[in-house]
Design an enzyme around this catalytic site. Structure first.
Site, PDB file in Angstrom:
ATOM      1  N   HIS A   1      45.965  50.231  12.907  1.00  0.00           N
ATOM      2  CA  HIS A   1      46.416  49.953  14.386  1.00  0.00           C
ATOM      3  C   HIS A   1      45.279  50.059  15.380  1.00  0.00           C
ATOM      4  CE1 HIS A   1      50.705  50.182  12.916  1.00  0.00           C
ATOM      5  NE2 HIS A   1      50.420  49.071  12.782  1.00  0.00           N
TER       6      HIS A   1
ATOM      7  N   LYS B   1      65.979  46.796  13.650  1.00  0.00           N
ATOM      8  CA  LYS B   1      64.868  47.395  12.677  1.00  0.00           C
ATOM      9  C   LYS B   1      65.170  48.752  12.649  1.00  0.00           C
ATOM     10  CE  LYS B   1      59.934  46.957  11.457  1.00  0.00           C
ATOM     11  NZ  LYS B   1      58.660  46.070  11.851  1.00  0.00           N
TER      12      LYS B   1
ATOM     13  N   ARG C   1      45.423  41.879   7.454  1.00  0.00           N
ATOM     14  CA  ARG C   1      45.174  42.800   6.492  1.00  0.00           C
ATOM     15  C   ARG C   1      44.722  41.927   5.107  1.00  0.00           C
ATOM     16  NH1 ARG C   1      50.335  46.567   6.706  1.00  0.00           N
ATOM     17  NH2 ARG C   1      50.958  44.401   6.485  1.00  0.00           N
TER      18      ARG C   1
ATOM     19  N   SER D   1      52.412  51.111   8.377  1.00  0.00           N
ATOM     20  CA  SER D   1      53.240  51.943   8.848  1.00  0.00           C
ATOM     21  C   SER D   1      54.419  52.367   7.676  1.00  0.00           C
ATOM     22  CB  SER D   1      53.860  51.693  10.205  1.00  0.00           C
ATOM     23  OG  SER D   1      53.108  51.386  10.899  1.00  0.00           O
TER      24      SER D   1
END
Length: 158
Positions: free
Chosen positions: A16, A40, A89, A127
């Protein structure tokens, strides 16, 4: 030109930060939009995530960190910033991100989404992976800044 870099950042990683730093050299202002999503499951509160990102980006004078809930397009309108950057990514990220970009543009036609490919050294990093490694007592120092590592280890291990 200003840009919003949105995400949950739970926790913020070197991947990030790579995107944030690269954006800060290309745009006048980078607004890191930290998503508060009640559906979440997160480790850090919204305030903790905002504070960690501020600590990790304090040397970047054109970076602002703010939180939001709800639709990204509403946050973009509130910030008067019709530019979004999303990190990619792998090819698998592109399909989802492209779909989101098209939906956002349908809802907010002035919105532009820019895609930035992550550096090779971060193409595997997420993450979720960092949290899993930390929960299994693994070393995460090569994935997150020291301040994030300490806070995450304290949260997980008590």
């Amino acid at each position: 030109m200003n840009v919003i870099y949105p995400g949950s950042f739970d926790p913020i990683t070197y991947g990030h930060l790579d995107i944030i730093k690269r954006c800060s050299s290309k745009f006048d202002k980078v607004i890191v939009g930290v998503l508060s999503n009640s559906s979440k499951k997160v480790i850090f509160t919204i305030d903790e995530r905002v504070e960690l990102i501020r600590k990790c980006t304090k040397e970047l004078k054109n970076v602002e960190v703010d939180s939001f809930s709800g639709l990204l397009i509403d946050f973009a309108k509130q910030k008067n910033c019709p530019n979004i950057v999303r990190g990619l990514r792998a090819v698998s990220d592109f399909e989802y991100e492209m779909q989101m970009a098209l939906v956002n543009r349908k809802l907010y036609p002035e919105l532009e989404t820019y895609f930035m490919v992550s550096g090779n050294q971060y193409s595997f990093l997420s993450s979720s992976i960092v949290k899993e490694i930390a929960m299994l007592n693994g070393n995460i120092s090569c994935f997150v800044p020291k301040v994030v590592e300490e806070k995450l280890v304290n949260k997980i291990r008590g």
